[in-house]
Design an enzyme around this catalytic site. Structure first.
Site, PDB file in Angstrom:
ATOM      1  N   SER A 192      67.061   6.019  73.100  1.00  8.28           N
ATOM      2  CA  SER A 192      68.497   6.309  73.177  1.00  8.28           C
ATOM      3  C   SER A 192      69.240   4.985  73.092  1.00  8.28           C
ATOM      4  O   SER A 192      68.640   3.917  73.307  1.00  8.28           O
ATOM      5  CB  SER A 192      68.778   6.972  74.533  1.00  8.28           C
ATOM      6  OG  SER A 192      70.154   7.146  74.747  1.00  8.28           O
TER       7      SER A 192
ATOM      8  N   LYS B 146      64.653   6.055  79.427  1.00 10.86           N
ATOM      9  CA  LYS B 146      64.729   5.653  78.016  1.00 10.86           C
ATOM     10  C   LYS B 146      64.378   4.165  77.857  1.00 10.86           C
ATOM     11  O   LYS B 146      63.768   3.780  76.865  1.00 10.86           O
ATOM     12  CB  LYS B 146      66.107   5.990  77.440  1.00 10.86           C
ATOM     13  CG  LYS B 146      66.337   7.503  77.351  1.00 10.86           C
ATOM     14  CD  LYS B 146      65.274   8.203  76.493  1.00 10.86           C
ATOM     15  CE  LYS B 146      65.461   9.697  76.391  1.00 10.86           C
ATOM     16  NZ  LYS B 146      64.486  10.353  75.509  1.00 10.86           N
TER      17      LYS B 146
ATOM     18  N   TYR C  84      68.403   8.755  83.686  1.00 12.35           N
ATOM     19  CA  TYR C  84      68.133   8.898  82.247  1.00 12.35           C
ATOM     20  C   TYR C  84      67.907   7.525  81.612  1.00 12.35           C
ATOM     21  O   TYR C  84      66.954   7.343  80.842  1.00 12.35           O
ATOM     22  CB  TYR C  84      69.307   9.633  81.598  1.00 12.35           C
ATOM     23  CG  TYR C  84      69.189   9.814  80.099  1.00 12.35           C
ATOM     24  CD1 TYR C  84      68.436  10.864  79.569  1.00 12.35           C
ATOM     25  CD2 TYR C  84      69.841   8.955  79.214  1.00 12.35           C
ATOM     26  CE1 TYR C  84      68.331  11.047  78.187  1.00 12.35           C
ATOM     27  CE2 TYR C  84      69.740   9.126  77.845  1.00 12.35           C
ATOM     28  CZ  TYR C  84      68.985  10.179  77.335  1.00 12.35           C
ATOM     29  OH  TYR C  84      68.884  10.351  75.964  1.00 12.35           O
TER      30      TYR C  84
HETATM   31  N1  LIG Z   1      72.121  14.039  71.541  1.00  8.14           N
HETATM   32  C1  LIG Z   1      72.295  12.730  71.613  1.00  8.14           C
HETATM   33  O1  LIG Z   1      73.383  12.202  71.347  1.00  8.14           O
HETATM   34  C2  LIG Z   1      71.141  11.833  71.982  1.00  8.14           C
HETATM   35  C3  LIG Z   1      71.409  10.463  72.096  1.00  8.14           C
HETATM   36  C4  LIG Z   1      70.359   9.597  72.415  1.00  8.14           C
HETATM   37  C5  LIG Z   1      69.087  10.114  72.597  1.00  8.14           C
HETATM   38  N2  LIG Z   1      68.857  11.445  72.494  1.00  8.14           N
HETATM   39  C6  LIG Z   1      67.482  11.915  72.673  1.00  8.14           C
HETATM   40  O2  LIG Z   1      67.142  12.804  71.615  1.00  8.14           O
HETATM   41  C7  LIG Z   1      66.221  13.792  72.089  1.00  8.14           C
HETATM   42  C8  LIG Z   1      66.780  15.187  71.805  1.00  8.14           C
HETATM   43  O3  LIG Z   1      67.988  15.327  72.533  1.00  8.14           O
HETATM   44  P1  LIG Z   1      68.970  16.575  72.326  1.00  8.14           P
HETATM   45  O4  LIG Z   1      70.336  16.028  72.353  1.00  8.14           O
HETATM   46  O5  LIG Z   1      68.520  17.403  71.199  1.00  8.14           O
HETATM   47  O6  LIG Z   1      68.727  17.357  73.717  1.00  8.14           O
HETATM   48  P2  LIG Z   1      68.934  18.902  74.070  1.00  8.14           P
HETATM   49  O7  LIG Z   1      69.923  19.510  73.167  1.00  8.14           O
HETATM   50  O8  LIG Z   1      69.162  18.952  75.533  1.00  8.14           O
HETATM   51  O9  LIG Z   1      67.487  19.543  73.724  1.00  8.14           O
HETATM   52  C9  LIG Z   1      66.368  19.120  74.467  1.00  8.14           C
HETATM   53  C10 LIG Z   1      65.152  19.895  73.994  1.00  8.14           C
HETATM   54  O10 LIG Z   1      64.041  19.499  74.832  1.00  8.14           O
HETATM   55  C11 LIG Z   1      63.418  20.689  75.348  1.00  8.14           C
HETATM   56  N3  LIG Z   1      62.812  20.386  76.634  1.00  8.14           N
HETATM   57  C12 LIG Z   1      63.425  19.913  77.749  1.00  8.14           C
HETATM   58  N4  LIG Z   1      62.543  19.803  78.747  1.00  8.14           N
HETATM   59  C13 LIG Z   1      61.340  20.200  78.244  1.00  8.14           C
HETATM   60  C14 LIG Z   1      60.044  20.314  78.797  1.00  8.14           C
HETATM   61  N5  LIG Z   1      59.805  20.004  80.079  1.00  8.14           N
HETATM   62  N6  LIG Z   1      59.041  20.758  77.994  1.00  8.14           N
HETATM   63  C15 LIG Z   1      59.272  21.078  76.716  1.00  8.14           C
HETATM   64  N7  LIG Z   1      60.485  20.989  76.130  1.00  8.14           N
HETATM   65  C16 LIG Z   1      61.507  20.568  76.904  1.00  8.14           C
HETATM   66  C17 LIG Z   1      64.551  21.713  75.409  1.00  8.14           C
HETATM   67  O11 LIG Z   1      64.089  23.021  75.297  1.00  8.14           O
HETATM   68  P3  LIG Z   1      63.777  24.036  76.513  1.00  8.14           P
HETATM   69  O12 LIG Z   1      64.936  23.969  77.450  1.00  8.14           O
HETATM   70  O13 LIG Z   1      63.544  25.338  75.822  1.00  8.14           O
HETATM   71  O14 LIG Z   1      62.521  23.496  77.117  1.00  8.14           O
HETATM   72  C18 LIG Z   1      65.296  21.399  74.104  1.00  8.14           C
HETATM   73  O15 LIG Z   1      64.648  22.018  73.012  1.00  8.14           O
HETATM   74  C19 LIG Z   1      66.022  13.487  73.577  1.00  8.14           C
HETATM   75  O16 LIG Z   1      64.885  12.676  73.745  1.00  8.14           O
HETATM   76  C20 LIG Z   1      67.273  12.710  73.939  1.00  8.14           C
HETATM   77  O17 LIG Z   1      67.074  11.897  75.065  1.00  8.14           O
HETATM   78  C21 LIG Z   1      69.859  12.325  72.188  1.00  8.14           C
END
Ligand SMILES: NC(=O)c1ccc[n+]([C@@H]2O[C@H](COP(=O)([O-])OP(=O)(O)OC[C@H]3O[C@@H](n4cnc5c(N)ncnc54)[C@H](OP(=O)(O)O)[C@@H]3O)[C@@H](O)[C@H]2O)c1
Length: 231
Positions: A140, A157, A153
């Protein structure tokens, strides 16, 4: 996996957000996806939408034994992944560190760090045996900088950066491990920490159109590099 038929991509956290958008895009481009998430309903919907060879399983990455069993089934059916995308993560509700309860703190650590180690433990030996494949651990902007109210968080990261650099030093030639900052994308996670201003950012689908070709371009030359997805 027969390269002529596309790559095998394992994605954790495939039920929503970036994981779901990547699954759609890899499959659209002719690749095979094996994904997991906790929501059984969303996994069922993925199974109805994308038939075999794609595989979707309700697996919580926090628990080592179900991850071992899941990896065993995928390796048996499809072989070692070409790309292992450790994308699943959670974020704490915005709060100063001293107001984050012990269970919430533990959940963030368990999913974001131990979950990644669990998939590496069970998928990477087969990749090492074949001496090929790329492991992408989702980091991140908050793996390289910090802000108030997201300390748990941030801790996880920053951990992804260190864990992945060390893993990169352990892999044989022909493989790569990279921490990836995906950028800022309008998902459930971003809405949790940014509130309504999350709407200013690209959708996961828009992001995936650029990120997936970038991910497909990663190879052994990138081993150990701290990367950012194209904006
Ligand atoms: N969005 C951003 O701007 C952003 C920025 C920097 C980094 N990131 C990183 O990018 C990645 C994806 O983020 P996102 O924004 O797509 O998050 P999100 O919308 O919250 O989706 C997270 C996903 O992870 C799954 N998940 C959570 N806990 C889990 C577990 N214990 N076992 C299996 N699956 C699990 C959730 O599904 P279920 O609830 O069905 O398990 C969901 O499919 C993450 O690593 C996040 O830290 C995102």
């Amino acid at each position: 996996m027969d390269k002529a038929k596309g790559r095998l991509v394992v994605i954790t956290g495939v039920t929503r957000g970036l994981g779901r958008a990547m699954a759609d895009e890899f499959i659209r481009l002719g690749h095979t996806v094996a994904g997991c998430g906790r929501s059984g309903e969303r996994i069922e919907e993925l199974r109805r939408t994308f038939r075999q060879p794609h595989q979707f399983d309700a697996v919580d990455v926090v628990s080592d034994e179900p991850v071992r069993a899941w990896a065993g089934r995928i390796l048996e059916a499809l072989g070692p992944p070409d790309l292992l995308l450790n994308n699943a993560a959670v974020i704490n509700r915005n709060a100063p560190l001293w107001q984050v309860s012990a269970p919430e703190f533990s959940e963030v650590i368990d999913v974001n760090i131990k979950g990644v180690a669990n998939t590496i433990r069970h998928f990477v030996p087969a990749m090492i045996e074949r001496k090929s494949g790329v492991i992408v651990n989702f980091s991140s902007g908050w793996g390289r900088s910090t802000d108030a109210e997201v300390a748990p968080y941030c801790a996880t990261k920053w951990a992804m950066e260190g864990l992945t650099q060390a893993l990169a030093q352990e892999l044989p030639g022909g493989m790569a491990a990279v921490p990836l900052n995906p950028g800022i994308i309008n998902t459930d996670m971003l809405r949790s920490c940014f509130g309504s201003s999350a709407a200013q950012y690209p959708s996961a689908q828009q992001w995936a159109r650029r990120a997936v070709p970038f991910l497909l371009g990663l190879n052994a030359k990138h081993n150990g590099q701290s990367l950012s997805a194209p904006g």
